[in-house]
Every structure is written in structure tokens, then in C-alpha cells.
Design an enzyme around this catalytic site. Sequence first.
Site, PDB file in Angstrom:
ATOM      1  N   GLY A  79       0.858  -1.089  -0.087  1.00 22.98           N
ATOM      2  CA  GLY A  79      -0.047   0.042  -0.124  1.00 22.98           C
ATOM      3  C   GLY A  79       0.809   1.310  -0.087  1.00 22.98           C
ATOM      4  O   GLY A  79       1.912   1.404  -0.911  1.00 22.98           O
TER       5      GLY A  79
ATOM      6  N   TYR B  98     -16.841   5.376   8.794  1.00 24.54           N
ATOM      7  CA  TYR B  98     -15.159   5.739   8.547  1.00 24.54           C
ATOM      8  C   TYR B  98     -15.070   6.898   9.621  1.00 24.54           C
ATOM      9  O   TYR B  98     -14.346   6.654  10.569  1.00 24.54           O
ATOM     10  CB  TYR B  98     -14.830   6.114   7.141  1.00 24.54           C
ATOM     11  CG  TYR B  98     -13.192   5.751   7.258  1.00 24.54           C
ATOM     12  CD1 TYR B  98     -12.510   4.498   6.750  1.00 24.54           C
ATOM     13  CD2 TYR B  98     -12.654   6.889   7.586  1.00 24.54           C
ATOM     14  CE1 TYR B  98     -11.310   4.662   6.972  1.00 24.54           C
ATOM     15  CE2 TYR B  98     -11.299   6.893   7.420  1.00 24.54           C
ATOM     16  CZ  TYR B  98     -10.675   5.640   7.336  1.00 24.54           C
ATOM     17  OH  TYR B  98      -9.121   5.671   7.353  1.00 24.54           O
TER      18      TYR B  98
HETATM   19  P1  NAD Z   1      -1.686  -2.324   3.773  1.00 26.78           P
HETATM   20  O1  NAD Z   1      -2.599  -2.886   4.347  1.00 26.78           O
HETATM   21  O2  NAD Z   1      -1.663  -2.095   2.322  1.00 26.78           O
HETATM   22  O3  NAD Z   1      -0.281  -2.259   4.359  1.00 26.78           O
HETATM   23  C1  NAD Z   1       0.028  -2.026   5.670  1.00 26.78           C
HETATM   24  C2  NAD Z   1       1.476  -2.212   5.980  1.00 26.78           C
HETATM   25  O4  NAD Z   1       1.752  -2.243   7.558  1.00 26.78           O
HETATM   26  C3  NAD Z   1       2.319  -3.695   5.388  1.00 26.78           C
HETATM   27  O5  NAD Z   1       3.625  -3.172   4.888  1.00 26.78           O
HETATM   28  C4  NAD Z   1       2.280  -4.634   6.387  1.00 26.78           C
HETATM   29  O6  NAD Z   1       3.344  -5.283   6.607  1.00 26.78           O
HETATM   30  C5  NAD Z   1       2.540  -3.556   7.747  1.00 26.78           C
HETATM   31  N1  NAD Z   1       2.245  -4.041   9.050  1.00 26.78           N
HETATM   32  C6  NAD Z   1       0.790  -4.392   9.478  1.00 26.78           C
HETATM   33  N2  NAD Z   1       0.856  -4.895  10.879  1.00 26.78           N
HETATM   34  C7  NAD Z   1       2.315  -4.869  11.189  1.00 26.78           C
HETATM   35  C8  NAD Z   1       2.946  -5.153  12.114  1.00 26.78           C
HETATM   36  N3  NAD Z   1       2.512  -5.328  13.491  1.00 26.78           N
HETATM   37  N4  NAD Z   1       4.509  -4.774  12.358  1.00 26.78           N
HETATM   38  C9  NAD Z   1       4.988  -4.320  11.198  1.00 26.78           C
HETATM   39  N5  NAD Z   1       4.410  -4.052  10.182  1.00 26.78           N
HETATM   40  C10 NAD Z   1       2.927  -4.452  10.035  1.00 26.78           C
HETATM   41  O7  NAD Z   1      -2.103  -0.567   4.351  1.00 26.78           O
HETATM   42  P2  NAD Z   1      -2.585   0.953   3.596  1.00 26.78           P
HETATM   43  O8  NAD Z   1      -3.823   0.593   3.130  1.00 26.78           O
HETATM   44  O9  NAD Z   1      -1.231   1.338   2.703  1.00 26.78           O
HETATM   45  O10 NAD Z   1      -2.650   1.854   4.900  1.00 26.78           O
HETATM   46  C11 NAD Z   1      -1.396   2.456   5.380  1.00 26.78           C
HETATM   47  C12 NAD Z   1      -1.966   3.708   6.142  1.00 26.78           C
HETATM   48  O11 NAD Z   1      -2.533   4.675   4.937  1.00 26.78           O
HETATM   49  C13 NAD Z   1      -2.976   3.620   7.114  1.00 26.78           C
HETATM   50  O12 NAD Z   1      -2.927   4.356   8.319  1.00 26.78           O
HETATM   51  C14 NAD Z   1      -4.367   4.029   6.504  1.00 26.78           C
HETATM   52  O13 NAD Z   1      -5.269   4.418   7.164  1.00 26.78           O
HETATM   53  C15 NAD Z   1      -3.783   5.033   5.609  1.00 26.78           C
HETATM   54  N6  NAD Z   1      -4.654   5.244   4.098  1.00 26.78           N
HETATM   55  C16 NAD Z   1      -5.105   4.262   3.480  1.00 26.78           C
HETATM   56  C17 NAD Z   1      -6.079   4.425   2.623  1.00 26.78           C
HETATM   57  C18 NAD Z   1      -6.658   3.394   1.501  1.00 26.78           C
HETATM   58  O14 NAD Z   1      -7.507   3.746   0.853  1.00 26.78           O
HETATM   59  N7  NAD Z   1      -5.944   2.335   1.611  1.00 26.78           N
HETATM   60  C19 NAD Z   1      -6.481   5.798   2.282  1.00 26.78           C
HETATM   61  C20 NAD Z   1      -5.893   7.139   2.949  1.00 26.78           C
HETATM   62  C21 NAD Z   1      -4.891   6.492   4.010  1.00 26.78           C
END
Ligand code: NAD
Length: 395
Positions: free
Chosen positions: A52, A235
Amino acid sequence: MIIKPKVRGFICVTAHPDGCAAILQDHIKYVKSRGPIAGGPKNVLIVGASMGYGFATRIVSAFGCRAATIGVFFERPSEKGRTASAGWYNTAAFTSAARADGLYAANINGDAFSDEIKEKTIERIKADLGTVDLVIYSLASPRRTHPRTGETFKPALKPVGQTFSSKGLDTDRKEVKEITIPPASEEEIRGMIGVMGGEDWSMWIDALESGGVLAPQATTIAYSYIGPKVTWPIYNQGTIGLAKKDLEKTGKALNARLARTNGRALVSINKAVVSQSSSAIPVVPLCISLLFKVMKEKGTHEGCVEQIYRLFSTRLYDGADLQLDEAGRIRLDDWEMDPEVQREAAESWTRVTTENLNELTDFDGYQIEFLKLFGFRHDGVDYDADVDPAVDIPD
Ligand code: NAD
């Protein structure tokens, strides 16, 4: 082994190593085609670096800024005939590509919430880089065990104070249906704030500062989301919204502290993208499918890498203006929140049914993006070929 997608609800339990590597190459090509970002960071720590937004930040830091990167993530290698997780393959491919390009890349696989992983990371920075000047906090996790109290927090994606009924999408059956989610208990609210709130971000910055590895003028950024009004009960005003408010409060406190040495802590509100975590949020897959349709038609659609390239080049570096909103946040969701985009998506939202799903939404695009997260649906990969699922992360 011949690897095909095995989707179980909002997760795919297989991943394809060659597919993940090919998709990474496309991202690198995109970043290089946009050109180098002047004045970017030198040494970047990304917590949540394998999938992500965190993975995208690693790609842009390395291939757009030629920065050294240390990635912290929690991923599973291949074992007992199972494929590794997609984030494992992403990191293996990234590390090879970065090193082949003469870039430093180190990896720490383990629980980022623990003191042990923080200490390991600090040792690694000390030994190899001295300090880091950008720290990205991009975790999305199904649980967190508090390193001091031992309490395990489990997040529940629920509304607060009211039952939420809405349209939703059964992505397996391609059916629009009514969903009803009861309000969260106090325990569930606490659980979500414990996992997705700001405490652990603050603990990372404390540890890096007291370990002497945070550069004086360092920037730290955590990612957040607001989204269309139809999603607010689940949300923005739900348990995750409360956790994100806690994260923003932490950002303000960290910013006041880091400002003393000309550092800064920021929250960037990004747009909705298909990710492992966003696909698990009720209502979000339908919402993303609607937004994709409208934004692709307007030519403003972006994935994670495009967003983060824009973050670096138009907000953070090269003399750019942060363009903060009234609450002091970066708004990379500006194109998603464009009133015309929101109006069109809201209008389609009222009309969408199982029968007109393909006409009103880009659910096909959503599904392709979902499978790409796991290395599938890349045109250049032969998915009938035998591949070895056991891939090492070079380190
Ligand atoms: P994702 O699920 O794609 O990736 C999560 C990452 O966290 C991975 O690299 C995973 O290995 C790591 N991770 C999870 N648990 C862990 C742990 N205990 N120790 C070490 N690493 C760990 O997530 P994403 O969608 O990219 O979200 C990341 C951030 O971006 C979040 O705060 C989310 O709220 C924010 N965000 C996401 C979106 C969306 O639409 N996906 C939009 C805006 C903001």
C-alpha cells in the site's frame, strides 16, 4: 508450483513472486518517467513498508529521490507449499531492484509495535546511515500488543453511538446488498484507538530521538483518510475515525516538539485506494468502485505511487508548499474530494444496484487492482508457468 489467486472474502491467500516483481517494475518506470525529485530526503525509514501507501513511499523515496531506505513490515515467507505473502515478494523484488541501481535498502521483518523491533531498527540506522531525515508511519494492522502493559488491542470497524445501515458490496458474488452494523462497544473503540491511533507513532519518534538517530530537521508523516459523506458513519465518525483523530492529535504534539529543531510532524490525508486493509472496510469497496469510475472519466485517477510522487514533488520537497488545510493537514485527497467528483459519485450511489453495477461503477477496475496487490493480472507474466514460491529477501 503454478500459482493462481485464491480469494477468500476480502483477502487473497496466495501471491505471485514474478507478478509482484513485474508490477514493481511498472511503478519504478512510472517514477523514473516523472523525473527526479530535487531536495528530497536522504535516509528514509518506512514503518509499514511492504504494501500500500508505505510501499509506494519506499519506491518514490528510492527511485525518485535516490534515498537510502529501511523498511519495517510484518510479512510471511513461503513455507509448507504455501506462497509467501505479497508484501514479502514486494520487498524481495524492491531490495534487488534498489541494490541493482546502487541504492541502499535494508529490511526489518517483525512486529513494529514491539520495543524489540524499534531497537533493532535504531541499531541498523546507527550502523549504516547515522540518522534518518524522513520517517513514514503507514501501518494498518489487525492487532497490537502494547509493549509495556502487554494488553492486546483488536480493532473493530464499527459505527459509534448508532447502528449503521447502508448499501454495501459482496465482492465475491458481485451483489449490491444492504448491510447493517451495530454500534461499537467501549472496548471496541478502545481497541481501534489502541491499534490505529497515535500512541505507537509517538513511541517510534521517542525511540528514534532518544536513540540519537533522528536528524534534527527530520520530517515524519502518518497517513489518514476522510472520504465521501456516505462512508462517514462507518469511517470518519466510526471507530477508525476516532483513531485517526487520535493520530492527528499525536501529529500536533509531535510537530510542536520537533519544530524546536526545525523538524516537522504531518498527517497526510490520502485518497481511497484498493489495499489489503481498505478492502476489509464495509462500504469502502463499493465507494472506491464508484469513485474510480468518476475519476478515471475525469483523468484524475491515481494509485498509491502516483499519490506519493505528487506528495513529494508538489507538497514536501523542491521548495513546494505544503498547502495545509484549516486543521493543519496535507490534503492529497483534493482530487477525490473535488465537489464535482463527490456530487457524481453521490448521485450514482443512490442509484447503484446489482443490475447496474457495471454501468455505474468501475468494479472491474477494482477487482483488477485487488488482484494486482497480490501480483496477479499483470499482462507480462505467464501465470501458467511453474514458479518457485520460495524467494529470499536479500539482506
Ligand atoms: P496496507 O494494508 O496496504 O499495508 C500495511 C502495512 O503495514 C504492510 O506493509 C504491513 O506489513 C505492515 N504491518 C501491519 N502490521 C504490522 C506490524 N504489526 N508490524 C510491522 N508492520 C506491520 O495498508 P494501507 O492501506 O497502505 O494503509 C496504510 C496507512 O494509510 C493507514 O494508516 C491507512 O489508514 C492510510 N490510508 C489508507 C488509504 C486506503 O485507501 N488504503 C487511504 C488513505 C489513508
